[in-house]
Scaffold this active site. Structure first.
Site, PDB file in Angstrom:
ATOM      1  N   LYS A  22       0.825  -1.209   0.000  1.00 27.62           N
ATOM      2  CA  LYS A  22       0.000   0.000   0.000  1.00 27.62           C
ATOM      3  C   LYS A  22       0.856   1.255   0.000  1.00 27.62           C
ATOM      4  O   LYS A  22       0.593   2.200  -0.750  1.00 27.62           O
ATOM      5  CB  LYS A  22      -0.953  -0.007   1.204  1.00 27.62           C
ATOM      6  CG  LYS A  22      -1.930   1.171   1.231  1.00 27.62           C
ATOM      7  CD  LYS A  22      -3.157   0.866   2.070  1.00 27.62           C
ATOM      8  CE  LYS A  22      -2.888   1.051   3.547  1.00 27.62           C
ATOM      9  NZ  LYS A  22      -3.061   2.466   3.967  1.00 27.62           N
ATOM     10  N   SER A  23       1.884   1.285   0.837  1.00 21.89           N
ATOM     11  CA  SER A  23       2.745   2.470   0.906  1.00 21.89           C
ATOM     12  C   SER A  23       3.416   2.752  -0.433  1.00 21.89           C
ATOM     13  O   SER A  23       3.492   3.898  -0.888  1.00 21.89           O
ATOM     14  CB  SER A  23       3.815   2.282   1.988  1.00 21.89           C
ATOM     15  OG  SER A  23       3.248   2.224   3.270  1.00 21.89           O
ATOM     16  N   GLY A  94      -5.040   8.576   5.339  1.00 21.65           N
ATOM     17  CA  GLY A  94      -4.102   9.491   5.975  1.00 21.65           C
ATOM     18  C   GLY A  94      -2.836   9.657   5.166  1.00 21.65           C
ATOM     19  O   GLY A  94      -2.241  10.742   5.133  1.00 21.65           O
ATOM     20  N   ARG A 122      -8.376  12.757  12.535  1.00 22.15           N
ATOM     21  CA  ARG A 122      -6.952  12.480  12.697  1.00 22.15           C
ATOM     22  C   ARG A 122      -6.132  13.771  12.643  1.00 22.15           C
ATOM     23  O   ARG A 122      -6.464  14.696  11.894  1.00 22.15           O
ATOM     24  CB  ARG A 122      -6.477  11.480  11.640  1.00 22.15           C
ATOM     25  CG  ARG A 122      -7.186  10.137  11.781  1.00 22.15           C
ATOM     26  CD  ARG A 122      -6.785   9.148  10.712  1.00 22.15           C
ATOM     27  NE  ARG A 122      -5.398   8.755  10.817  1.00 22.15           N
ATOM     28  CZ  ARG A 122      -4.795   7.911   9.994  1.00 22.15           C
ATOM     29  NH1 ARG A 122      -5.486   7.372   9.000  1.00 22.15           N
ATOM     30  NH2 ARG A 122      -3.537   7.600  10.154  1.00 22.15           N
ATOM     31  N   SER A 165       8.016   9.419  12.062  1.00 17.77           N
ATOM     32  CA  SER A 165       6.820   9.303  11.223  1.00 17.77           C
ATOM     33  C   SER A 165       7.222   9.357   9.758  1.00 17.77           C
ATOM     34  O   SER A 165       7.710  10.382   9.278  1.00 17.77           O
ATOM     35  CB  SER A 165       5.823  10.427  11.527  1.00 17.77           C
ATOM     36  OG  SER A 165       4.797  10.450  10.554  1.00 17.77           O
ATOM     37  N   GLN A 167       5.166   9.368   7.275  1.00 19.83           N
ATOM     38  CA  GLN A 167       4.262  10.255   6.551  1.00 19.83           C
ATOM     39  C   GLN A 167       4.699  11.708   6.679  1.00 19.83           C
ATOM     40  O   GLN A 167       4.701  12.447   5.685  1.00 19.83           O
ATOM     41  CB  GLN A 167       2.832  10.076   7.053  1.00 19.83           C
ATOM     42  CG  GLN A 167       2.221   8.730   6.683  1.00 19.83           C
ATOM     43  CD  GLN A 167       0.780   8.593   7.139  1.00 19.83           C
ATOM     44  OE1 GLN A 167       0.213   9.496   7.748  1.00 19.83           O
ATOM     45  NE2 GLN A 167       0.177   7.453   6.850  1.00 19.83           N
ATOM     46  N   ASP A 314       2.218  -0.645  11.870  1.00 20.17           N
ATOM     47  CA  ASP A 314       0.922  -1.133  11.395  1.00 20.17           C
ATOM     48  C   ASP A 314       0.611  -2.548  11.864  1.00 20.17           C
ATOM     49  O   ASP A 314      -0.550  -2.977  11.810  1.00 20.17           O
ATOM     50  CB  ASP A 314       0.868  -1.087   9.866  1.00 20.17           C
ATOM     51  CG  ASP A 314       0.746   0.332   9.336  1.00 20.17           C
ATOM     52  OD1 ASP A 314       0.222   1.200  10.058  1.00 20.17           O
ATOM     53  OD2 ASP A 314       1.180   0.581   8.199  1.00 20.17           O
ATOM     54  N   LYS A 341      -4.193   6.609  14.771  1.00 24.41           N
ATOM     55  CA  LYS A 341      -4.456   5.900  13.522  1.00 24.41           C
ATOM     56  C   LYS A 341      -5.949   6.001  13.190  1.00 24.41           C
ATOM     57  O   LYS A 341      -6.645   6.887  13.681  1.00 24.41           O
ATOM     58  CB  LYS A 341      -4.005   4.439  13.661  1.00 24.41           C
ATOM     59  CG  LYS A 341      -2.488   4.271  13.795  1.00 24.41           C
ATOM     60  CD  LYS A 341      -1.798   4.656  12.503  1.00 24.41           C
ATOM     61  CE  LYS A 341      -0.308   4.393  12.550  1.00 24.41           C
ATOM     62  NZ  LYS A 341       0.348   4.707  11.247  1.00 24.41           N
ATOM     63  N   ARG A 345      -5.914   2.810  18.341  1.00 21.57           N
ATOM     64  CA  ARG A 345      -5.713   1.362  18.253  1.00 21.57           C
ATOM     65  C   ARG A 345      -5.304   0.737  19.586  1.00 21.57           C
ATOM     66  O   ARG A 345      -5.487  -0.468  19.771  1.00 21.57           O
ATOM     67  CB  ARG A 345      -4.680   1.034  17.164  1.00 21.57           C
ATOM     68  CG  ARG A 345      -5.259   1.154  15.760  1.00 21.57           C
ATOM     69  CD  ARG A 345      -4.310   0.707  14.683  1.00 21.57           C
ATOM     70  NE  ARG A 345      -4.944   0.854  13.371  1.00 21.57           N
ATOM     71  CZ  ARG A 345      -4.289   0.919  12.225  1.00 21.57           C
ATOM     72  NH1 ARG A 345      -2.964   0.845  12.221  1.00 21.57           N
ATOM     73  NH2 ARG A 345      -4.933   1.059  11.094  1.00 21.57           N
TER      74      ARG A 345
END
Length: 429
Positions: A22-23, A94, A122, A165, A167, A314, A341, A345
C-alpha cells in the site's frame, strides 16, 4: 455483520501472493504523476485508499489508467499539476492526505482537502506545522480536515522530526523538491524509506542519507519508470500470524517486500520462536522474498520497545495477538502513535480482545499482556470500529476460538485489502 471462521482444526495451507504494498502503491501514483513520460506500475494495490490517491491526481490533470492491478500514469512533470475544479476527497487515507499536503504546498494554486468522518478526526498539525516553517500556507480546521492549501514559496529547511513518522518525513521531502535550495530532514529513528528509495529510482541522486540525516536535492528531473510493486508485508503479516497460531498450518507467501524498514513483524516472530523462513530472496531496491510459515505450538513472550516501533507500527495489533498466545507476560511500550491511527488502536485492541477473555491491559503507550491458550468468548459481537487492521486482526483471532463470532464493520477492510476474506478462505479450505 460477517460470520467469521472459528475453530479451524485443519490449519491454513497453500501458497498465496498478497496484494501490492500500500505504501509503495501510493507513492508510485504520486511520483509517476510528477515525472516526465509514461510510467507503468505492475501489481498495484487497487484498494480504497490508493484509489483516493489516483482520483486526486486525476482531478489535477494527470491521465491515469487502471486495469486490474496494472497502472499507467502519464506524468506532467514536477511543475505540471493543474488546479482542481473541486475539493480533493481523501476518503479514509491518511497517507494520501499527509503526503499531498507536502507536494501541494509548493503549487501555484489553491487546493481544498476533505475526508470521511474517521480521517477528519486524525491530527494534521504534525504536517501543517513543519510545512508552514518552510513557507507553506495551510489552513486546517482546528488541526484537522477540511484543509486549505494556498500557494506558497517553499524555503529550504533543516528539520528534526519530533516523532518518528514516515508520513511527516515524506510530506517534508515532497515539499522540499520545490524548495529554493537543498533541505535536510533528521529522523529520531529510521522509518519506512519508500519515498526516498523511489525518488532515487525516478531521478538521479535526489536523496542522500547520512546516518539519520536525509538530504533532499531541490528541483530534480524525474523520469517515468516501469516497475513492480512487491507484496505488502503488512497484509502478509495477518496470514503469517494466523499460520503461526493455528495448529497444523503450513503456508508460503510469495513475493513479499522485505524492505529493512518494514520487517519488524518478522523480527518479532523470530524472537518469539516462530517457524518462519525466507526463501528466494532478491536484492533489488525494494527487496522481496517468499515467506514460509509453519504452526508453532509454544511461543515465547516478548517486550517491544520504542526503538523498534517504527519498523512494525501497522502490525502492532497483530503483535498484541501473538503475545496473547505466548507462554508468559509481554509488554509493548513506546507506541503512543497507535492512538492517532484510523482509531485509537491501543484502546480498540484492548476493548475487542477482552471480548475473547484475553488478559490484555491498556497502557498509555501500549499494552501489557498475559499470554494464555485458555480463551473463551465473553462477547461474540466483534467490531472493527471502521479500522481495517483491527478488522483483519479480529478475523485471525476468531480462528482460535470454538464459539461462533461475528464481525461488524467488515467493509473497512477494503481500505487496504479488498480480497482479504477470499484469500483467508482459500488458505483455510
Amino acid at each position: 455483520m460477517k460470520e467469521l471462521v472459528v475453530n479451524l482444526n485443519t490449519g491454513l495451507h497453500g501458497d498465496l501472493e498478497v496484494p501490492g504494498d500500500k505504501s509503495i502503491s501510493h507513492r508510485s501514483v504520486i511520483l509517476s504523476s510528477i515525472s516526465e513520460g509514461t510510467s507503468h506500475v505492475h501489481h498495484f494495490l487497487a484498494s480504497d485508499d490508493c484509489i483516493s490517491t489516483i482520483n486526486a491526481f486525476r482531478e489535477m490533470g494527470v491521465q491515469i489508467d487502471l486495469d486490474g492491478d496494472e497502472l499507467t500514469v502519464t506524468g506532467v512533470g514536477l511543475h505540471g499539476l493543474k488546479e482542481p475544479q473541486t475539493k480533493l476527497d481523501m476518503g479514509n487515507s491518511g497517507t494520501t492526505t499527509r503526503l499531498l499536503s507536502g507536494l501541494l504546498s509548493a503549487q501555484n494554486f489553491t487546493t481544498n482537502l476533505i475526508g470521511d468522518d474517521s480521517l477528519s478526526k486524525r491530527p494534521m498539525k504534525r504536517v501543517s506545522e513543519p510545512l508552514s516553517m518552510m513557507g507553506a500556507r495551510i489552513e486546517t480546521t482546528d488541526g484537522h480536515l477540511p484543509m486549505t492549501i494556498n500557494p506558497g514559496h517553499i524555503k529550504a529547511v533543516k528539520y528534526e522530526l519530533p516523532i518518528a513518522s514516515a508520513q511527516v518525513k515524506s510530506a517534508i521531502i515532497l515539499a522540499a523538491l520545490n524548495a529554493d535550495a537543498d533541505s535536510v530532514v533528521i529522523e529520531p529513528q529510521v522509518t519506512r524509506n519508500h519515498t526516498e528509495t523511489m525518488l532515487n529510482q525516478f531521478g538521479k541522486d535526489v536523496i542522500e542519507r547520512d546516518g539519520n540525516q536525509i538530504i533532499v536535492h531541490h528541483n530534480p528531473k524525474l523520469t517515468a519508470q516501469d516497475f513492480n510493486v512487491p507484496g505488502d508485508i503488512s497484509s502478509a503479516a495477518f496470514f503469517m500470524v494466523a499460520a503461526t497460531l493455528v495448529p497444523n498450518s503450513h503456508i508460503v507467501l510469495k513475493n513479499v517486500g522485505i524492505n529493512a524498514t518494514r520487517t519488524g513483524i518478522l523480527d518479532v516472530l523470530i524472537k518469539m520462536g516462530a517457524n518462519v523462513k525466507l526463501l528466494n530472496q532478491t536484492n533489488s531496491s525494494e527487496p522481496t522474498a517468499d515467506i514460509e510459515v509453519t504452526y508453532t505450538p509454544d511461543l515465547k513472550p516478548i517486550d517491544v520497545t520504542e526503538e523498534s516501533i517504527p519498523l512494525m507500527i501497522d502490525e502492532l495489533p497483530l503483535v498484541a495477538l501473538l503475545a496473547s498466545r505466548a507462554n508468559g507476560h509481554s509488554h509493548i511500550t513506546g507506541a503512543e502513535e497507535l492512538r492517532f491511527k484510523e482509531t485509537d488502536r491501543i484502546q480498540t485492541v484492548v476493548l475487542e480482545l477482552q471480548k475473547l477473555s484475553i488478559q490484555i491491559t491498556e497502557l498509555s503507550d501500549g499494552f501489557s499482556i498475559d499470554g494464555s491458550k485458555d480463551w473463551r468468548v465473553a462477547n461474540s459481537s466483534l467490531d472493527s470500529h471502521g479500522d481495517h487492521r483491527i478488522g483483519m486482526t479480529l478475523a485471525v483471532a476468531a480462528l482460535l476460538v470454538d464459539t461462533s463470532v461475528q464481525l461488524d464493520g467488515e467493509d473497512a477492510i477494503s481500505i487496504s485489502y479488498p480480497q482479504f476474506f477470499d484469500h483467508l478462505k482459500r488458505l483455510c479450505s
